[in-house]
Design a protein around this motif. Structure first.
Motif, PDB file in Angstrom:
ATOM      1  N   VAL A  28       0.868  -1.174   0.000  1.00 47.25           N
ATOM      2  CA  VAL A  28       0.000   0.000   0.000  1.00 47.25           C
ATOM      3  C   VAL A  28       0.906   1.225   0.000  1.00 47.25           C
ATOM      4  CG1 VAL A  28      -1.780   1.299   1.234  1.00 47.25           C
ATOM      5  CG2 VAL A  28      -1.842  -1.204   1.250  1.00 47.25           C
ATOM      6  N   PHE A  29       0.736   2.059  -1.020  1.00 44.27           N
ATOM      7  CA  PHE A  29       1.491   3.301  -1.173  1.00 44.27           C
ATOM      8  C   PHE A  29       0.591   4.436  -0.699  1.00 44.27           C
ATOM      9  CE2 PHE A  29       3.097   0.213  -4.085  1.00 44.27           C
ATOM     10  CZ  PHE A  29       4.454   0.457  -4.200  1.00 44.27           C
ATOM     11  N   ILE A  30       0.999   5.113   0.366  1.00 41.65           N
ATOM     12  CA  ILE A  30       0.175   6.162   0.943  1.00 41.65           C
ATOM     13  C   ILE A  30       0.757   7.520   0.571  1.00 41.65           C
ATOM     14  CG2 ILE A  30      -0.758   7.155   3.070  1.00 41.65           C
ATOM     15  CD1 ILE A  30      -0.710   4.335   4.243  1.00 41.65           C
ATOM     16  N   SER A  31      -0.102   8.363   0.017  1.00 42.27           N
ATOM     17  CA  SER A  31       0.300   9.708  -0.379  1.00 42.27           C
ATOM     18  C   SER A  31       0.802  10.488   0.821  1.00 42.27           C
ATOM     19  CB  SER A  31      -0.891  10.440  -0.998  1.00 42.27           C
ATOM     20  OG  SER A  31      -1.306   9.797  -2.183  1.00 42.27           O
ATOM     21  N   GLY A  32       1.559  11.537   0.546  1.00 41.41           N
ATOM     22  CA  GLY A  32       2.132  12.360   1.599  1.00 41.41           C
ATOM     23  C   GLY A  32       1.092  12.879   2.583  1.00 41.41           C
ATOM     24  N   GLN A  33       1.385  12.687   3.849  1.00 44.65           N
ATOM     25  CA  GLN A  33       0.520  13.167   4.929  1.00 44.65           C
ATOM     26  C   GLN A  33       1.208  14.373   5.566  1.00 44.65           C
ATOM     27  OE1 GLN A  33      -2.665  11.494   5.568  1.00 44.65           O
ATOM     28  NE2 GLN A  33      -1.920  10.935   3.533  1.00 44.65           N
ATOM     29  N   ILE A  34       0.469  15.454   5.704  1.00 46.27           N
ATOM     30  CA  ILE A  34       1.048  16.689   6.218  1.00 46.27           C
ATOM     31  C   ILE A  34       0.866  16.794   7.728  1.00 46.27           C
ATOM     32  CG2 ILE A  34       0.894  17.894   4.021  1.00 46.27           C
ATOM     33  CD1 ILE A  34      -1.651  19.245   5.016  1.00 46.27           C
ATOM     34  N   SER A  35       1.748  17.565   8.344  1.00 48.98           N
ATOM     35  CA  SER A  35       1.739  17.690   9.808  1.00 48.98           C
ATOM     36  C   SER A  35       0.514  18.474  10.260  1.00 48.98           C
ATOM     37  CB  SER A  35       3.031  18.363  10.289  1.00 48.98           C
ATOM     38  OG  SER A  35       3.287  19.579   9.614  1.00 48.98           O
ATOM     39  N   GLN A  36      -0.249  17.829  11.145  1.00 54.19           N
ATOM     40  CA  GLN A  36      -1.429  18.472  11.714  1.00 54.19           C
ATOM     41  C   GLN A  36      -1.740  17.868  13.065  1.00 54.19           C
ATOM     42  OE1 GLN A  36      -4.862  17.863   9.193  1.00 54.19           O
ATOM     43  NE2 GLN A  36      -4.013  15.980   8.412  1.00 54.19           N
ATOM     44  N   GLY A  37      -2.333  18.684  13.897  1.00 54.00           N
ATOM     45  CA  GLY A  37      -2.695  18.247  15.230  1.00 54.00           C
ATOM     46  C   GLY A  37      -4.127  18.637  15.530  1.00 54.00           C
ATOM     47  N   PRO A  38      -4.542  18.511  16.773  1.00 55.36           N
ATOM     48  CA  PRO A  38      -5.928  18.819  17.136  1.00 55.36           C
ATOM     49  C   PRO A  38      -6.309  20.283  16.889  1.00 55.36           C
ATOM     50  CG  PRO A  38      -4.651  18.107  19.064  1.00 55.36           C
ATOM     51  CD  PRO A  38      -3.759  18.014  17.881  1.00 55.36           C
ATOM     52  N   ASP A  39      -5.309  21.164  16.871  1.00 55.08           N
ATOM     53  CA  ASP A  39      -5.587  22.590  16.663  1.00 55.08           C
ATOM     54  C   ASP A  39      -5.380  23.020  15.217  1.00 55.08           C
ATOM     55  OD1 ASP A  39      -6.169  22.907  19.400  1.00 55.08           O
ATOM     56  OD2 ASP A  39      -4.036  23.159  19.853  1.00 55.08           O
ATOM     57  N   ALA A  62       3.025  10.396  10.904  1.00 50.60           N
ATOM     58  CA  ALA A  62       2.995   8.936  11.029  1.00 50.60           C
ATOM     59  C   ALA A  62       1.623   8.463  11.505  1.00 50.60           C
ATOM     60  CB  ALA A  62       4.086   8.464  11.993  1.00 50.60           C
ATOM     61  N   ILE A  63       1.008   9.208  12.404  1.00 47.01           N
ATOM     62  CA  ILE A  63      -0.336   8.848  12.866  1.00 47.01           C
ATOM     63  C   ILE A  63      -1.323   8.930  11.704  1.00 47.01           C
ATOM     64  CG2 ILE A  63      -2.225   9.562  14.386  1.00 47.01           C
ATOM     65  CD1 ILE A  63       0.033  10.354  16.435  1.00 47.01           C
ATOM     66  N   SER A  64      -1.204   9.975  10.888  1.00 48.34           N
ATOM     67  CA  SER A  64      -2.074  10.091   9.710  1.00 48.34           C
ATOM     68  C   SER A  64      -1.817   8.970   8.707  1.00 48.34           C
ATOM     69  CB  SER A  64      -1.887  11.455   9.036  1.00 48.34           C
ATOM     70  OG  SER A  64      -2.369  12.492   9.850  1.00 48.34           O
ATOM     71  N   LEU A  65      -0.556   8.559   8.561  1.00 48.41           N
ATOM     72  CA  LEU A  65      -0.251   7.420   7.687  1.00 48.41           C
ATOM     73  C   LEU A  65      -0.989   6.173   8.163  1.00 48.41           C
ATOM     74  CD1 LEU A  65       3.586   7.892   7.129  1.00 48.41           C
ATOM     75  CD2 LEU A  65       1.841   7.959   5.339  1.00 48.41           C
ATOM     76  N   LEU A  66      -0.996   5.937   9.467  1.00 53.21           N
ATOM     77  CA  LEU A  66      -1.705   4.761  10.000  1.00 53.21           C
ATOM     78  C   LEU A  66      -3.212   4.884   9.806  1.00 53.21           C
ATOM     79  CD1 LEU A  66       0.284   3.946  13.275  1.00 53.21           C
ATOM     80  CD2 LEU A  66       0.432   2.828  11.027  1.00 53.21           C
ATOM     81  N   ALA A  67      -3.753   6.094   9.911  1.00 48.32           N
ATOM     82  CA  ALA A  67      -5.185   6.288   9.656  1.00 48.32           C
ATOM     83  C   ALA A  67      -5.509   5.959   8.195  1.00 48.32           C
ATOM     84  CB  ALA A  67      -5.591   7.718   9.996  1.00 48.32           C
ATOM     85  N   ILE A 111       5.104  13.453   5.034  1.00 53.15           N
ATOM     86  CA  ILE A 111       5.705  12.112   4.936  1.00 53.15           C
ATOM     87  C   ILE A 111       4.784  11.196   4.144  1.00 53.15           C
ATOM     88  CG2 ILE A 111       6.570  10.102   6.196  1.00 53.15           C
ATOM     89  CD1 ILE A 111       7.118  11.929   8.572  1.00 53.15           C
ATOM     90  N   GLU A 112       5.385  10.454   3.202  1.00 48.70           N
ATOM     91  CA  GLU A 112       4.654   9.413   2.482  1.00 48.70           C
ATOM     92  C   GLU A 112       5.203   8.064   2.919  1.00 48.70           C
ATOM     93  OE1 GLU A 112       5.457  10.360  -1.646  1.00 48.70           O
ATOM     94  OE2 GLU A 112       7.277   9.159  -1.634  1.00 48.70           O
ATOM     95  N   GLY A 113       4.410   7.007   2.727  1.00 46.18           N
ATOM     96  CA  GLY A 113       4.853   5.706   3.199  1.00 46.18           C
ATOM     97  C   GLY A 113       4.431   4.549   2.316  1.00 46.18           C
ATOM     98  N   ILE A 114       5.199   3.487   2.410  1.00 47.37           N
ATOM     99  CA  ILE A 114       4.874   2.235   1.744  1.00 47.37           C
ATOM    100  C   ILE A 114       4.768   1.174   2.843  1.00 47.37           C
ATOM    101  CG2 ILE A 114       5.592   0.497   0.048  1.00 47.37           C
ATOM    102  CD1 ILE A 114       7.366   2.714  -1.211  1.00 47.37           C
ATOM    103  N   PHE A 115       3.657   0.434   2.822  1.00 43.53           N
ATOM    104  CA  PHE A 115       3.373  -0.572   3.849  1.00 43.53           C
ATOM    105  C   PHE A 115       3.065  -1.907   3.165  1.00 43.53           C
ATOM    106  CE2 PHE A 115       2.481   3.489   5.640  1.00 43.53           C
ATOM    107  CZ  PHE A 115       2.797   3.399   6.986  1.00 43.53           C
ATOM    108  N   GLU A 116       3.459  -2.987   3.810  1.00 42.57           N
ATOM    109  CA  GLU A 116       3.119  -4.327   3.353  1.00 42.57           C
ATOM    110  C   GLU A 116       1.935  -4.813   4.173  1.00 42.57           C
ATOM    111  OE1 GLU A 116       5.558  -8.304   2.225  1.00 42.57           O
ATOM    112  OE2 GLU A 116       5.876  -7.539   4.245  1.00 42.57           O
ATOM    113  N   ILE A 117       0.962  -5.418   3.487  1.00 41.14           N
ATOM    114  CA  ILE A 117      -0.216  -5.954   4.186  1.00 41.14           C
ATOM    115  C   ILE A 117      -0.434  -7.407   3.798  1.00 41.14           C
ATOM    116  CG2 ILE A 117      -1.324  -3.694   4.392  1.00 41.14           C
ATOM    117  CD1 ILE A 117      -3.177  -4.518   2.071  1.00 41.14           C
ATOM    118  N   ALA A 118      -1.164  -8.098   4.650  1.00 44.70           N
ATOM    119  CA  ALA A 118      -1.512  -9.502   4.379  1.00 44.70           C
ATOM    120  C   ALA A 118      -2.841  -9.556   3.660  1.00 44.70           C
ATOM    121  CB  ALA A 118      -1.601 -10.280   5.690  1.00 44.70           C
TER     122      ALA A 118
END
Length: 154
Positions: free
Chosen positions: A36-47, A71-76, A147-154
């Protein structure tokens, strides 16, 4: 029922929100085979967005916290890609981190460690990954990190 990964995130005080919507003409993720190739996630918080430039108006610690938020957004996004079952993730393969920084700032790897350290803390050995950490003269919406990420899934 909450899965193993989300239980671990809860232990760390992290609750995944809905995956952020794309801000332009692209899709948030693409699955090809078991990657799974996840597009760049930008830095954001509750505010809202975490903005600014490392080496000017953002500290190294704040930059690392901004990377952690990515990284939290990547996991979402990964959770959405996995139909809500984050436990399908078998490993983080690669991150590419972009740091909004001044020309003389050279600690991009320390900034992106905020994401890398969090993923290892949350996922154990499955969170260990290859990585690039690069400087950018500007990022969308003046965010501090993307940050963008590549993840392996089952």
């Amino acid at each position: 029922m909450t899965g193993k990964i989300e239980s671990r995130l809860a232990e760390l005080g992290v609750t995944l929100t809905e995956a952020p919507a794309p801000a332009a003409n692209y899709v948030p993720y693409v699955q090809s085979g078991n990657l799974v190739f996840i597009s760049g996630q930008i830095s954001q918080g509750p505010d809202g967005l975490i903005t600014g430039k490392l080496g000017a108006d953002v500290s190294l610690d704040d930059g690392a916290a901004a990377a952690r938020s990515c990284a939290i957004s990547l996991l979402a996004q990964l959770k959405a890609a996995c139909g809500g079952d984050l436990d399908r993730m078998t490993r983080v393969v690669k991150l590419t981190g972009f740091v909004n920084s001044t020309p003389d700032f050279t600690d991009q790897p320390k900034v992106i460690n905020g994401a890398s350290d969090f993923l290892v803390e949350a996922l154990g050995d499955a969170g260990r990954h290859s990585r690039s950490a690069v400087s950018a003269g500007a990022l969308p919406f003046n965010v501090a990190v993307e940050i963008e990420g590549i993840f392996e899934i089952a």
